[in-house]
Design a protein around this motif. Structure first.
Motif: not given
Length: 554
Positions: A36-54
């Motif tokens: 998952a650390k290599s993923w770089s998709a964007t979702f509604g203004g969030w990067g996937i790392d930020e989306l996953r954390a929230i």
């Protein structure tokens, strides 16, 4: 593990499928976290790392709140939330504020023990992760957006006259009429409350201490609190799991679909709507080609298009319009409209006036999702969201794992990422064991014997008086088989001898026919008892618990 692997339900009583083995759960979860650390998709203004954390923080807090309504969650709080990790290991799990999240999910129904076994494997997986890292949480997702189909179970019952087994349907409510489970309220409380007693009375000769005797009082208590079929059944089962020492949380999918994280994920799918549409349908086409599927409805239907409208793998419904309908979307400039395109769509259509890849669109979409407009994922998107965003390891059943190979193809092509590994779990437990050798043959044995009375009557010479000269005549014919092309007279004579011998066995054949009829009834009874599809609530509590422990190697 390879997502294209094929899986088969275990055949033997007490056998389980766990792939990869539980001994590799830490290894698999660690690989998923690293991947998952290599993923770089964007979702509604969030990067996937930020989306996953929230999303994961909100998920755990929501699951703690929801589960605490009917069982003690105190033992799980330290494992599920708080900064840092315990223990000496360096592995810190997959989130900033909670450890690794292991997840499974199923509809809130009275499913068979092979499905329930996933929940026990879920607890075992989280336990092993806690031992390795100090923190991990197990969450079962209650899939309550599926349509309610039946409000009854099939229960084997001994017929007092014949002693044979027949099945009868025992209802726990009147039919819900095909609306999503989250919309189903109990319609006949008297029928619901009496269900447990009626099942116990029916199954008692075969199950001395059936689970329903413990499960249904919990269901009645839950129904007094929530008045929902799915809530009552799921919460009662989960409370029973607590009695057996399972430390898991639960959360309905309907709750997980509230708020900004789910809205952001949906906007990530819609950011390039035509390309998502093409990716989805192309993956479905290749899947059908690979597996030789001709039906246009399997494994999922293609997404349709009508002018500038694109069908989405989502459902739309609401409290005042509970029949679920397919969701559609279209873009006009920066405006995005999501609708069911029904003739009366005043409350089943919403508009976003900002670009889908920004914070304003995320706020707008999450703000419009509510009781009157419920946006719910179909199966592939449900597990895509659960596996990519909410969890570090997802535990599938056989059916879900097979179809999720398609979901992984879509996610890999559209988001440009390597999907996480999954675990596949199933089990077979029979209502009663028939390991003993049968005292009487089955129906096939009698069918074969009846056939032999016509084509090999001489084999019954020990059971009936047969003319010796006819037996010798047949043996002589079989010793002198003529060459090909010269068999007509020989065959006619053989047929005559067989017929005369067979006529001497009319009485025996009649007795075998009677035995065949009885054997059919016995076989039908055994087939009912040996089915792996019986509801878990019918099983003897101690036997079921012991079977689960043995399959987990405890």
């Amino acid at each position: 593990m390879n997502i294209t692997d094929s899986y088969r339900a275990p055949r033997g009583d007490g056998e389980a499928l766990i792939a990869p083995p539980l001994g590799r759960v830490v290894e698999s979860t660690t690989r998923n976290i690293d991947r998952a650390k290599s993923w770089s998709a964007t979702f509604g203004g969030w990067g996937i790392d930020e989306l996953r954390a929230i999303a994961r923080e909100q998920l755990v807090q929501a699951a703690l709140r929801y589960t605490s309504a009917y069982r003690n969650v105190f033992p799980l709080i330290d494992s599920a939330a708080g900064p840092g990790t315990r223990g000496s290991g360096s592995w810190s799990g997959g989130s900033r504020h909670c450890g690794a999240i292991v997840m499974a999910g199923h509809q809130p129904t009275l499913f068979h023990p092979g499905v329930w076994f996933k929940n026990f494997a879920l607890d075992e997986a989280a336990t092993r992760l806690r031992h390795a890292s100090g923190r991990a949480v197990a969450i079962n997702l209650v899939i309550d957006n599926d349509v309610a189909s039946v409000s009854s179970i099939r229960v084997p019952r001994v017929d007092r006259g014949s002693g044979m087994i027949r099945q009868e349907s025992i209802a726990y409510d009147r039919s819900a009429g095909g609306i999503p489970l989250e919309q189903c309220r109990i319609r006949d409380r008297e029928l619901f409350d009496s269900f447990g007693d009626r099942v116990v009375e029916a199954i008692r000769p075969m199950s001395r201490d059936p689970v329903v005797g413990y499960h249904w009082p919990e269901a009645i208590a839950a129904a007094n609190r929530c008045e929902s079929i799915s809530c009552a059944i799921a919460a009662a089962r989960h409370a029973l799991e607590a009695r057996w020492g399972l430390n898991t949380l639960e959360l309905p999918l309907s709750v997980a679909c509230r708020g900004e994280p789910f809205a952001a994920f949906i906007l990530g799918l819609l950011a390039d709507l035509p390309r998502f549409h093409e990716t989805y349908n192309s993956a479905v086409y290749r899947y059908r080609q690979l597996h030789g599927i001709r039906s246009a409805a399997h494994p999922v239907p293609n997404l349709a298009r009508s002018d500038d409208w694109f069908e989405l793998p989502l459902w739309i419904y609401g409290d005042d319009s509970p029949q679920r309908r397919g969701a559609w979307a279209r873009k006009r400039g920066d405006e995005l409209e999501i609708s069911d395109r029904h003739s009366d769509s005043r409350v089943r259509s919403i508009r976003l006036t900002s670009s889908v890849d920004c914070e304003q669109a995320r706020d707008q979409l999450s703000g419009q999702l509510g009781p009157r407009f419920k946006l719910r994922p179909r199966a592939l998107i449900t597990t895509m969201y659960a596996r990519l965003i909410l969890s570090d390891l997802f535990i599938h059943g056989i059916g879900g794992a097979t179809y999720d190979a398609l979901g992984d193809q879509i996610a890999a092509e559209f988001f440009g990422l390597e999907p996480p590994e999954m675990m596949v779990v199933s089990a077979t437990i029979r209502l009663t064991s028939l390991d003993r050798e049968r005292a009487t043959p089955n129906a096939d044995w009698f069918r074969n014997r009846i056939r032999q009375t016509r084509f090999a009557p001489e084999s019954f010479s020990d059971e009936a008086e047969l003319p010796r000269e006819l037996i010798e005549a047949k043996r002589d014919l079989l010793r002198r088989v003529p060459p090909r092309g010269q068999k007509l007279a020989w065959h006619q004579e053989l047929t005559r001898v067989n017929r005369e011998l067979s006529m001497k066995l009319d009485g025996l054949r009649e007795r075998l026919g009677v035995e065949l009829g009885l054997a059919k009834h016995r076989d039908a009874s055994d087939a009912i008892l040996q089915s792996r599809e019986h509801s878990f609530c019918l099983f003897d509590r101690e036997r079921l618990a012991d079977s689960f422990k043995a399959m987990l190697g405890r």
